[in-house]
Design a protein around this motif. Sequence first.
Motif, PDB file in Angstrom:
ATOM      1  N   CYS A   1       0.847  -1.186   0.000  1.00  0.00           N
ATOM      2  CA  CYS A   1       0.000   0.000   0.000  1.00  0.00           C
ATOM      3  C   CYS A   1       0.889   1.245   0.000  1.00  0.00           C
ATOM      4  O   CYS A   1       1.841   1.332   0.773  1.00  0.00           O
ATOM      5  CB  CYS A   1      -0.883  -0.035   1.246  1.00  0.00           C
TER       6      CYS A   1
ATOM      7  N   ARG B   1       0.835   5.611  -0.078  1.00  0.00           N
ATOM      8  CA  ARG B   1       0.034   6.819   0.088  1.00  0.00           C
ATOM      9  C   ARG B   1       0.288   7.764  -1.082  1.00  0.00           C
ATOM     10  O   ARG B   1       1.436   8.037  -1.437  1.00  0.00           O
ATOM     11  CB  ARG B   1       0.394   7.502   1.399  1.00  0.00           C
ATOM     12  N   ILE B   2      -0.789   8.282  -1.679  1.00  0.00           N
ATOM     13  CA  ILE B   2      -0.644   9.116  -2.865  1.00  0.00           C
ATOM     14  C   ILE B   2      -1.155  10.537  -2.682  1.00  0.00           C
ATOM     15  O   ILE B   2      -0.878  11.387  -3.521  1.00  0.00           O
ATOM     16  CB  ILE B   2      -1.336   8.483  -4.082  1.00  0.00           C
TER      17      ILE B   2
ATOM     18  N   ASN C   1       3.941   9.286  -0.445  1.00  0.00           N
ATOM     19  CA  ASN C   1       4.797   8.290  -1.093  1.00  0.00           C
ATOM     20  C   ASN C   1       5.415   7.278  -0.138  1.00  0.00           C
ATOM     21  O   ASN C   1       6.418   6.649  -0.467  1.00  0.00           O
ATOM     22  CB  ASN C   1       5.903   8.965  -1.917  1.00  0.00           C
TER      23      ASN C   1
ATOM     24  N   GLU D   1      -9.435   4.718   0.257  1.00  0.00           N
ATOM     25  CA  GLU D   1      -8.943   4.424  -1.082  1.00  0.00           C
ATOM     26  C   GLU D   1      -8.662   5.664  -1.915  1.00  0.00           C
ATOM     27  O   GLU D   1      -7.938   5.576  -2.905  1.00  0.00           O
ATOM     28  CB  GLU D   1      -9.882   3.480  -1.818  1.00  0.00           C
ATOM     29  N   ASN D   2      -9.175   6.825  -1.549  1.00  0.00           N
ATOM     30  CA  ASN D   2      -8.840   8.047  -2.281  1.00  0.00           C
ATOM     31  C   ASN D   2      -7.439   8.541  -1.937  1.00  0.00           C
ATOM     32  O   ASN D   2      -6.860   9.332  -2.679  1.00  0.00           O
ATOM     33  CB  ASN D   2      -9.847   9.150  -1.968  1.00  0.00           C
TER      34      ASN D   2
ATOM     35  N   VAL E   1      -4.811   6.298  -0.954  1.00  0.00           N
ATOM     36  CA  VAL E   1      -3.810   5.250  -1.120  1.00  0.00           C
ATOM     37  C   VAL E   1      -4.046   4.462  -2.397  1.00  0.00           C
ATOM     38  O   VAL E   1      -5.128   4.492  -2.974  1.00  0.00           O
ATOM     39  CB  VAL E   1      -3.803   4.266   0.072  1.00  0.00           C
ATOM     40  N   VAL E   2      -3.000   3.754  -2.813  1.00  0.00           N
ATOM     41  CA  VAL E   2      -3.078   2.770  -3.892  1.00  0.00           C
ATOM     42  C   VAL E   2      -2.521   1.485  -3.316  1.00  0.00           C
ATOM     43  O   VAL E   2      -1.493   1.499  -2.643  1.00  0.00           O
ATOM     44  CB  VAL E   2      -2.237   3.208  -5.110  1.00  0.00           C
ATOM     45  N   TYR E   3      -3.215   0.376  -3.552  1.00  0.00           N
ATOM     46  CA  TYR E   3      -2.733  -0.884  -3.007  1.00  0.00           C
ATOM     47  C   TYR E   3      -2.978  -2.010  -3.990  1.00  0.00           C
ATOM     48  O   TYR E   3      -3.814  -1.906  -4.883  1.00  0.00           O
ATOM     49  CB  TYR E   3      -3.400  -1.202  -1.666  1.00  0.00           C
ATOM     50  N   GLY E   4      -2.189  -3.059  -3.822  1.00  0.00           N
ATOM     51  CA  GLY E   4      -2.342  -4.208  -4.702  1.00  0.00           C
ATOM     52  C   GLY E   4      -1.292  -5.254  -4.406  1.00  0.00           C
ATOM     53  O   GLY E   4      -0.427  -5.079  -3.552  1.00  0.00           O
TER      54      GLY E   4
END
Length: 115
Positions: free
Chosen positions: A37, A39-40, A64, A83-84, A86-89
Amino acid sequence: REGEGEDSNEEGGDDARRAKSIVTKKANSLGSPVVFCVRILPDSPTTPPVITRTLNKHRLRNLNEGVFLKYTKQVRLELECVENYVVYGVVSKPVIRDLLTRLGHCKVEMKEGGT
């Protein structure tokens, strides 16, 4: 009475259609026990306190920053909440190796022998 019965049947039909359109999510929809994950978005004065607390809980305090998280049902719900921000996968082994060799930091406890 016949009109009332027809109205109730139509409402039941709407409920059935709504139930079909709702997609239930599995506990682990990504199929991996661990996710990465990042943070953006930074904090702003209008960021709700719930989101700030959730990001702090997962050690995503600065822009970041990235962390590996065990992907459980609770973590999935919390990530959906933020989810607004962060980006996760799921990440592959070559990507993990590249991240750690370029930008990795770790804490190692010193043993008595000095190593």
